[in-house]
Write a protein that holds these residues in place. Structure first.
Motif, PDB file in Angstrom:
ATOM      1  N   GLN A   1       0.851  -1.312   0.073  1.00 15.48           N
ATOM      2  CA  GLN A   1       0.003   0.050  -0.037  1.00 15.48           C
ATOM      3  C   GLN A   1       0.903   1.339   0.124  1.00 15.48           C
ATOM      4  OE1 GLN A   1      -3.737  -0.382   1.812  1.00 15.48           O
ATOM      5  NE2 GLN A   1      -3.653   1.714   2.906  1.00 15.48           N
ATOM      6  N   ASP A   2       2.075   1.345   0.805  1.00 14.41           N
ATOM      7  CA  ASP A   2       2.878   2.346   0.626  1.00 14.41           C
ATOM      8  C   ASP A   2       3.531   2.670  -0.773  1.00 14.41           C
ATOM      9  OD1 ASP A   2       2.489   3.229   3.112  1.00 14.41           O
ATOM     10  OD2 ASP A   2       4.250   2.044   4.128  1.00 14.41           O
ATOM     11  N   ASP A   3       3.918   1.649  -1.427  1.00 20.30           N
ATOM     12  CA  ASP A   3       4.476   1.869  -2.875  1.00 20.30           C
ATOM     13  C   ASP A   3       3.066   2.457  -3.714  1.00 20.30           C
ATOM     14  OD1 ASP A   3       6.674   1.057  -2.207  1.00 20.30           O
ATOM     15  OD2 ASP A   3       6.457  -1.310  -2.811  1.00 20.30           O
ATOM     16  N   LEU A   4       1.993   2.003  -3.483  1.00 17.77           N
ATOM     17  CA  LEU A   4       0.894   2.446  -4.412  1.00 17.77           C
ATOM     18  C   LEU A   4       0.638   3.893  -4.032  1.00 17.77           C
ATOM     19  CD1 LEU A   4      -1.663  -0.368  -4.165  1.00 17.77           C
ATOM     20  CD2 LEU A   4      -0.010   0.072  -5.778  1.00 17.77           C
ATOM     21  N   ARG A   5       0.588   4.258  -2.730  1.00 19.18           N
ATOM     22  CA  ARG A   5       0.326   5.473  -2.127  1.00 19.18           C
ATOM     23  C   ARG A   5       1.421   6.563  -2.572  1.00 19.18           C
ATOM     24  NH1 ARG A   5       1.830   8.677   1.730  1.00 19.18           N
ATOM     25  NH2 ARG A   5       3.181   7.150   2.494  1.00 19.18           N
ATOM     26  N   GLU A   6       2.593   6.312  -2.623  1.00 14.47           N
ATOM     27  CA  GLU A   6       3.706   7.112  -2.930  1.00 14.47           C
ATOM     28  C   GLU A   6       4.032   7.449  -4.182  1.00 14.47           C
ATOM     29  OE1 GLU A   6       7.152   5.688  -0.666  1.00 14.47           O
ATOM     30  OE2 GLU A   6       6.538   6.646   1.177  1.00 14.47           O
TER      31      GLU A   6
ATOM     32  N   LEU B   1      -8.423   9.291  -0.045  1.00 15.88           N
ATOM     33  CA  LEU B   1      -8.456   9.625   1.543  1.00 15.88           C
ATOM     34  C   LEU B   1      -8.962   8.493   2.380  1.00 15.88           C
ATOM     35  CD1 LEU B   1      -9.784  13.144   1.225  1.00 15.88           C
ATOM     36  CD2 LEU B   1      -7.236  12.637   1.575  1.00 15.88           C
ATOM     37  N   GLN B   2     -10.091   7.786   1.774  1.00 19.60           N
ATOM     38  CA  GLN B   2     -10.567   6.406   2.645  1.00 19.60           C
ATOM     39  C   GLN B   2      -9.624   5.464   2.379  1.00 19.60           C
ATOM     40  OE1 GLN B   2     -14.767   6.274   2.150  1.00 19.60           O
ATOM     41  NE2 GLN B   2     -14.926   4.091   2.587  1.00 19.60           N
ATOM     42  N   PHE B   3      -9.240   5.079   1.317  1.00 23.34           N
ATOM     43  CA  PHE B   3      -8.557   3.893   0.959  1.00 23.34           C
ATOM     44  C   PHE B   3      -6.929   3.904   1.538  1.00 23.34           C
ATOM     45  CE2 PHE B   3      -5.474   1.539  -1.838  1.00 23.34           C
ATOM     46  CZ  PHE B   3      -6.215   0.247  -1.677  1.00 23.34           C
ATOM     47  N   TYR B   4      -6.524   5.130   1.498  1.00 24.15           N
ATOM     48  CA  TYR B   4      -4.892   5.015   2.118  1.00 24.15           C
ATOM     49  C   TYR B   4      -4.976   5.386   3.671  1.00 24.15           C
ATOM     50  CZ  TYR B   4      -3.145   4.485  -2.669  1.00 24.15           C
ATOM     51  OH  TYR B   4      -2.918   4.195  -3.901  1.00 24.15           O
ATOM     52  N   PHE B   5      -5.968   6.148   3.967  1.00 19.75           N
ATOM     53  CA  PHE B   5      -5.872   6.611   5.201  1.00 19.75           C
ATOM     54  C   PHE B   5      -6.951   6.596   6.242  1.00 19.75           C
ATOM     55  CE2 PHE B   5      -3.608   9.660   2.540  1.00 19.75           C
ATOM     56  CZ  PHE B   5      -2.445   9.510   2.973  1.00 19.75           C
TER      57      PHE B   5
ATOM     58  N   PRO C   1       1.638  11.678  -2.229  1.00 20.30           N
ATOM     59  CA  PRO C   1       2.717  10.963  -2.940  1.00 20.30           C
ATOM     60  C   PRO C   1       3.962  11.642  -2.820  1.00 20.30           C
ATOM     61  CG  PRO C   1       1.436  12.190  -4.436  1.00 20.30           C
ATOM     62  CD  PRO C   1       0.791  12.509  -3.055  1.00 20.30           C
ATOM     63  N   ARG C   2       4.960  11.043  -2.963  1.00 14.88           N
ATOM     64  CA  ARG C   2       6.258  11.445  -3.263  1.00 14.88           C
ATOM     65  C   ARG C   2       6.734  11.748  -4.697  1.00 14.88           C
ATOM     66  NH1 ARG C   2      10.297   8.061   0.465  1.00 14.88           N
ATOM     67  NH2 ARG C   2      11.473   9.777   0.035  1.00 14.88           N
ATOM     68  N   LEU C   3       6.141  10.961  -5.312  1.00 14.37           N
ATOM     69  CA  LEU C   3       6.410  11.090  -6.933  1.00 14.37           C
ATOM     70  C   LEU C   3       4.952  11.048  -7.530  1.00 14.37           C
ATOM     71  CD1 LEU C   3       8.073  10.963  -9.443  1.00 14.37           C
ATOM     72  CD2 LEU C   3       8.225   8.598  -9.113  1.00 14.37           C
ATOM     73  N   ILE C   4       4.713  11.849  -8.685  1.00 13.70           N
ATOM     74  CA  ILE C   4       3.453  11.934  -9.359  1.00 13.70           C
ATOM     75  C   ILE C   4       4.145  12.028 -10.923  1.00 13.70           C
ATOM     76  CG2 ILE C   4       1.461  13.128 -10.388  1.00 13.70           C
ATOM     77  CD1 ILE C   4       1.546  14.488  -7.881  1.00 13.70           C
TER      78      ILE C   4
ATOM     79  N   GLU D   1       5.593  23.731  -2.065  1.00 11.02           N
ATOM     80  CA  GLU D   1       4.981  23.404  -0.754  1.00 11.02           C
ATOM     81  C   GLU D   1       4.903  21.870  -0.362  1.00 11.02           C
ATOM     82  OE1 GLU D   1       1.113  24.831  -1.675  1.00 11.02           O
ATOM     83  OE2 GLU D   1       1.626  26.865  -2.015  1.00 11.02           O
ATOM     84  N   GLU D   2       4.783  21.072  -1.327  1.00  8.43           N
ATOM     85  CA  GLU D   2       4.779  19.529  -0.742  1.00  8.43           C
ATOM     86  C   GLU D   2       6.026  18.507  -1.001  1.00  8.43           C
ATOM     87  OE1 GLU D   2       2.077  18.609   0.822  1.00  8.43           O
ATOM     88  OE2 GLU D   2       0.724  20.252   0.245  1.00  8.43           O
ATOM     89  N   GLY D   3       6.947  19.417  -1.774  1.00  5.99           N
ATOM     90  CA  GLY D   3       8.233  18.671  -1.849  1.00  5.99           C
ATOM     91  C   GLY D   3       8.263  17.385  -3.005  1.00  5.99           C
ATOM     92  N   VAL D   4       7.016  17.240  -3.583  1.00  8.43           N
ATOM     93  CA  VAL D   4       6.908  16.142  -4.495  1.00  8.43           C
ATOM     94  C   VAL D   4       7.863  16.311  -5.719  1.00  8.43           C
ATOM     95  CG1 VAL D   4       4.956  17.539  -5.710  1.00  8.43           C
ATOM     96  CG2 VAL D   4       4.747  14.668  -5.740  1.00  8.43           C
ATOM     97  N   ALA D   5       8.046  15.163  -6.440  1.00  3.33           N
ATOM     98  CA  ALA D   5       8.858  14.758  -7.515  1.00  3.33           C
ATOM     99  C   ALA D   5       7.847  14.959  -8.768  1.00  3.33           C
ATOM    100  CB  ALA D   5       9.865  14.043  -7.569  1.00  3.33           C
ATOM    101  N   TYR D   6       8.261  15.054  -9.886  1.00  2.00           N
ATOM    102  CA  TYR D   6       7.437  14.806 -11.049  1.00  2.00           C
ATOM    103  C   TYR D   6       8.220  14.211 -12.321  1.00  2.00           C
ATOM    104  CZ  TYR D   6       4.284  18.493  -9.378  1.00  2.00           C
ATOM    105  OH  TYR D   6       3.365  19.166  -8.370  1.00  2.00           O
ATOM    106  N   LEU D   7       7.860  13.035 -12.638  1.00  2.00           N
ATOM    107  CA  LEU D   7       7.993  12.631 -14.070  1.00  2.00           C
ATOM    108  C   LEU D   7       7.182  13.038 -15.104  1.00  2.00           C
ATOM    109  CD1 LEU D   7       9.898   9.259 -14.821  1.00  2.00           C
ATOM    110  CD2 LEU D   7       8.204  10.120 -16.596  1.00  2.00           C
TER     111      LEU D   7
END
Length: 543
Positions: free
Chosen positions: A351-356, A382-386, A436-439, A466-472
């Motif tokens: 689940q963490d891999d899917l979420r991030e 929000l419901q599925f992950y948290f 997520p950490r990557l989008i 603001e969030e520090g997210v990375a993008y590909l």
């Protein structure tokens, strides 16, 4: 110079049916006027809903989607075609005035050979079959199609998208029309194919002397073919003038905004010391396909940075995203996320891999359930992950709507009640809901108008800060790359042919393919397309 087309005080309306409300009349075009001389091209430019296609179709006395011409005149060689009646319009459409649509694939019957479809209206005009076919072959050659003598024997699925777009242009020119309406004819094409089709269209217009309306939301593209440009917004003319004036000395703020969008350059952040995503020698192939679609891909992406993956259609960009997400397991190599190897198949990831690791798709329309409200769509992760429910979930949904600059009032709307840009913002909020950490962003702005796309890019950059997210970020638009990327990877036929910091990749010396890709990104100046055509002819050993 005598005007071929004159539109006077054109007004177009339609009936709107808001959910739960009585029908009401709306105005789509508010008293627009224009003139166009034989052999000249006028570009119609503006965002979605500006009235570009509606006005273009009015030049054929046609209104689609329930639109009705409610006022004004449309004069072709001095005769108001709105008064022609059914018989007069049958003699006009497809013969004196023809139309080239955005999607060539949808414009052809897949069960009939190309030649039969190209000459159909020409035959209806009374031209003998042999002469009609000779005209078609001459146009195939003029438009740079391969094997012009025999390509008409093929079916639509046996030619590429760019070739099919040129065949459709031949179909429009074959009857010898006085006016051609080009409605976004290159929007669905990748950048290198787009330039080939633009060059073919420009040369065909010049050689045949036909007048044309060229509709697009991309000012840089219109600048290559148009003598004059009319800028439209909300069904009204904002500005109209010679192409050079619109590009270099726009008079209105909206036009200046359109010009400036293509010139933005995002300052790249310094390279990271650690990799969030590491792709190591990844190859992949689709089931039943005997060859690899991805061939030994190696790339790194640091936290909080943006890696733009660019290349033409078929280069492997979206396939790479499928491999990263586990939808297409690699046949070789490995994908590391924050130093740990990701399970190749999506079904095996925790689940963490899917979420991030989240993804935003190109077509927001098909990425959302039309029967669910915006709140339900954003609330699902929000419901599925948290495990959030009730008031706690509602509070977070409203916070996310504020982050994407829509506001709480959108929570109870359905996708059909949103604009294209608003739909894409909802898809961004849904991805952000997972923290997520990557989008992975797969062509997320390619279907949007320039100013709407610019707003999406600004939003993504703000969220990254603001969030520090990375993008590909997968795209074929070099203007988008300059606006958002820190690093660039150029893909060609399943391989990375060049990669590195943005400043290095966009600076010479280039390999042949990167040179072709960069030189194919339309510039906002007249004469550029002719220079590209001449350069390509010289490179190919032509005269």
């Amino acid at each position: 110079m005598t005007d071929l087309l004159e539109i006077r005080n054109l007004k177009i309306g339609a009936t709107s049916y808001p959910p739960g409300e009585p029908p009401r009349e709306v105005t789509l075009v508010h008293g627009v006027s224009l003139t166009l001389a034989k052999g000249r091209v006028m570009g119609l430019i503006g965002e979605s809903g500006a009235g570009k296609s509606t006005i273009g179709l009015a030049a054929m006395a046609y209104g689609r989607g329930g639109a009705q011409i409610t006022g004004g005149e449309v004069l072709l060689n001095g005769t108001d075609i709105l008064q022609s009646g059914p018989a007069g319009l049958r003699a006009l459409r497809g013969k004196r005035v023809t139309y080239v649509a955005q999607s060539a694939a949808a414009a052809f019957n897949p069960s009939r050979r190309l030649m039969k479809q190209v000459i159909e209206t020409t035959l209806a005009a009374g031209v003998p079959s042999a002469e009609a076919e000779a005209r078609a072959v001459a146009l195939f050659a003029k438009l740079g199609l391969p094997n012009p003598e025999t390509i008409g024997r093929r079916y639509p699925h046996q030619v590429s998208g760019g070739q099919l777009q040129r065949v459709m242009t031949a179909m429009a020119l074959c009857p010898g029309p006085e006016l051609v309406v080009f409605d976004e004819p290159t929007t669905a094409l990748d950048v290198t194919t787009q330039i080939d089709v633009l060059a073919a269209i420009k040369e065909a217009i010049r050689d045949t002397g036909v007048a044309a309306l060229y509709i697009s939301h991309d000012l840089a593209v219109v600048a290559q073919v148009a003598d004059e440009i009319m800028v439209l917004r909300n069904g009204r003319m904002v500005e109209c003038g010679p192409t050079s004036q619109i590009i270099h000395a726009p008079q209105q703020d909206y036009t200046r905004d359109l010009v400036s969008v293509r010139q933005k350059d995002h300052p790249a952040k310094p390279p990271g010391t650690t990799a969030l995503l590491s792709i190591r020698g990844v190859s992949a192939r689709y089931p039943g396909v005997p060859v690899d679609v991805l061939k030994g891909i190696t790339l790194d992406l640091a936290p909080g940075q943006t890696l733009a993956v660019v290349g033409e259609s078929g280069s492997g960009k979206s396939t790479l995203a499928r491999a990263i997400t586990g939808l297409l397991p690699p046949s070789q190599g490995e994908i590391l996320f924050d130093g740990r190897a990701l399970t190749p198949k999506l079904a095996g990831r925790n689940q963490d891999d899917l979420r991030e690791l989240q993804m935003i798709y190109q077509m927001a329309d098909t990425a959302m359930n039309p029967r669910q409200t915006v709140g339900t769509i954003i609330g699902r992760p929000l419901q599925f992950y948290f495990g959030l429910r009730g008031a706690q979930k509602r509070k977070r949904i409203l916070e996310l709507l504020e982050e994407i600059e829509l506001g709480a009032g959108f929570a109870d709307r359905y996708p059909a009640e949103l604009s294209g840009g608003q739909k894409q913002r909802v898809c961004i909020a849904r991805a952000l809901a997972a923290k997520p950490r990557l989008i992975l962003c797969d062509e997320v702005t390619s279907a949007l108008d320039p100013l709407v796309a610019d707003g999406i890019l600004k939003l993504l950059l703000d969220l990254q800060r603001e969030e520090g997210v990375a993008y590909l970020f997968i795209t074929h638009d070099l203007a988008t790359v300059r606006a958002i990327a820190d690093r660039i990877a150029v893909m060609y036929r399943g391989k990375v042919v060049r990669s590195g910091p943005k400043a290095e990749v966009l600076a010479p010396p280039f390999d042949d393919y990167t040179d072709l890709l960069l030189s194919s990104a339309p510039e906002m100046r007249q004469g550029w397309l002719e220079e590209v055509i001449a350069h390509r002819k010289m490179a190919a050993g032509g005269n």
